[in-house]
Motif scaffolding. Structure first.
Motif, short mmCIF file in Angstrom:
data_model
loop_
_atom_site.label_atom_id
_atom_site.label_comp_id
_atom_site.label_asym_id
_atom_site.label_seq_id
_atom_site.Cartn_x
_atom_site.Cartn_y
_atom_site.Cartn_z
N VAL A 149 0.84 -1.19 0.00
CA VAL A 149 0.00 0.00 0.00
C VAL A 149 0.88 1.25 0.00
N ALA A 150 0.64 2.11 -0.97
CA ALA A 150 1.34 3.40 -1.07
C ALA A 150 2.85 3.23 -1.05
N ASP A 196 -3.46 5.23 -2.08
CA ASP A 196 -2.92 4.19 -2.94
C ASP A 196 -3.82 4.08 -4.16
#
Length: 420
Positions: free
Chosen positions: A17-18, A94
């Motif tokens: 994520v991200a 994200d």
């Protein structure tokens, strides 16, 4: 504007994520999003990341509203820095989807503990309530109203040196007084079994409403069910809450006068959260303890030093049914029930299962509800390890017998081959 066409990849274990938070396992969920245990690759620590409802398929305005809600939740939670409140670390985007990054606390919720134990001792319940109240005093000072204090949102840490640490969580529907309202005017969310009477009549939740919800939560800890009992029909339950006539207490003992103050029907006559904290602290301390011991001590069984939940054998819970409400005629003060389709419910006590989250609006009223299947694998709202099914002794015996005969067959084949 037509819905946007999403191309988002469904996240799963190992998803990054991200570019920073590596997902490990799903540990909770609900109408407001899914919670994952993840690894912060930058700081090399475990965190809980909350995947806010996906914006895929939403109009641009709706998707923007979801993102603003996530930012608002993160902003509200980040205002708090208290040992008895789950810390907010980050709000990450994200692929345009918002994620909340929070403190990871291996724990059980009070709802899960009550599912196994039914009740807690009054002094235990008072100490838990006092520590939650201490965190909420700071929240109220910052202009934050929680709006959903209940057993499922109070966590007690398990294992390690933090075992017994109490934390309030899930400020997902909280509201800062100076925040811009992101929902339609008059929308109120929460869990009806723990509503204050004025909220059941459609009033905006305020600090006094949090005090009442805390009182209702402690009442449930000591009595085994919420102040207005259990009812499959949410509208009937709301009628009871609005009338403010709680069921008589039978197990609270000397804690009853304190609870009656917190459960005062009139919000103007209710104590402040600071006064509630002090009253609960004084009761929990008794004649031998001190205020600091109550507010900073870990929750333990008196005389043993062992956390109360560590003595319980039943560590699982099951999700009860949410029965749909159809064709109901609402009273003048009753809120509309708005269901979250496709949501997964975090397990609470049996009583809470009969009280789905509500959203109340001014008239005209309409009724919808959600239903969920029972006997699901429980998920821990405290971000603890998922429940595992132990191997039974009968299964182990069957496996042993199978292995024995398999080895015997191999030996017979080898013997025949050697004789030839």
């Amino acid at each position: 504007m037509p819905p946007s066409v999403g191309t988002h990849h469904a996240p799963g274990p190992q998803y990054l994520v991200a570019g920073r938070y590596r997902l490990k396992s799903r540990i909770g969920g609900g109408g407001m999003g899914t919670v994952w245990l993840a690894r912060d690759q930058l700081l090399d620590r475990e965190v809980a990341v909350k995947q806010v409802i996906s914006t895929e398929g939403l109009t641009e305005d709706s998707a923007d509203n979801v993102r603003k809600r996530a930012m608002r939740e993160g902003r509200i939670a980040a205002k708090l820095s208290h040992r008895n409140a789950i810390a907010m670390h980050d709000v990450a985007l994200d692929r345009g989807e918002p994620w909340l990054v929070m403190e990871y606390l291996p724990s059980r919720s009070v709802a899960q503990i009550l599912h196994a134990t039914t009740t807690l001792e009054p002094r235990e319940a008072a100490q838990i309530g006092a520590q939650v109240a201490d965190a909420m005093v700071e929240a109220h000072a910052a202009g934050i109203v929680h709006r959903d204090i209940k057993p499922g949102n109070i966590l007690i840490a398990e294992g390690g040196r933090n075992a017994g640490l109490v934390k309030i969580t899930d400020f997902g529907i909280s509201r800062a007084k100076d925040d811009v309202t992101l929902t339609q005017t008059g929308v109120i969310t929460g869990t009806p079994a723990y509503f204050a009477p004025e909220v059941a009549r459609g009033a905006e939740p305020m600090e006094a409403s949090d005090v009442y919800s805390l009182g209702a939560t402690i009442y449930t800890m000591v009595e085994g069910q919420p102040p207005f009992g259990v009812d499959d029909n949410s509208i009937t339950l709301l009628h009871k809450v609005a009338r403010a006539r709680i069921n008589p207490m039978t197990k609270a003992g000397e804690l009853e006068p304190v609870l009656l103050r917190l459960l005062e029907p009139s919000p103007t006559k209710r104590p402040t959260m600071a006064e509630a904290r002090d009253a609960l602290t004084a009761f929990a301390a008794g004649s031998r303890g001190t205020k600091d011991q109550v507010l900073t001590g870990l929750i333990t069984r008196p005389g043993t030093g062992t956390p109360v939940w560590a003595q319980r054998n039943n560590r699982s819970s099951t999700t009860g049914p949410h029965r749909p409400v159809a064709g109901a005629t609402l009273p003048p003060y009753a809120p509309t029930i708005a269901g979250d389709r496709g949501s997964r419910d975090v397990p609470h006590t049996r009583q809470e299962h009969h009280s789905p989250t509500l959203m109340s609006t001014p008239p005209p009223y309409s009724v919808t509800s959600r239903s969920s299947s029972s006997h699901r694998q429980p998920m821990n709202p405290g971000y603890g390890e998922p429940t595992r099914t132990p191997v039974t002794s009968s299964t182990a015996l069957a496996v042993s017998v199978f292995v024995f005969f398999a080895v015997l067959a191999v030996l017979v084949v080898l013997a025949i081959a050697l004789l030839r």
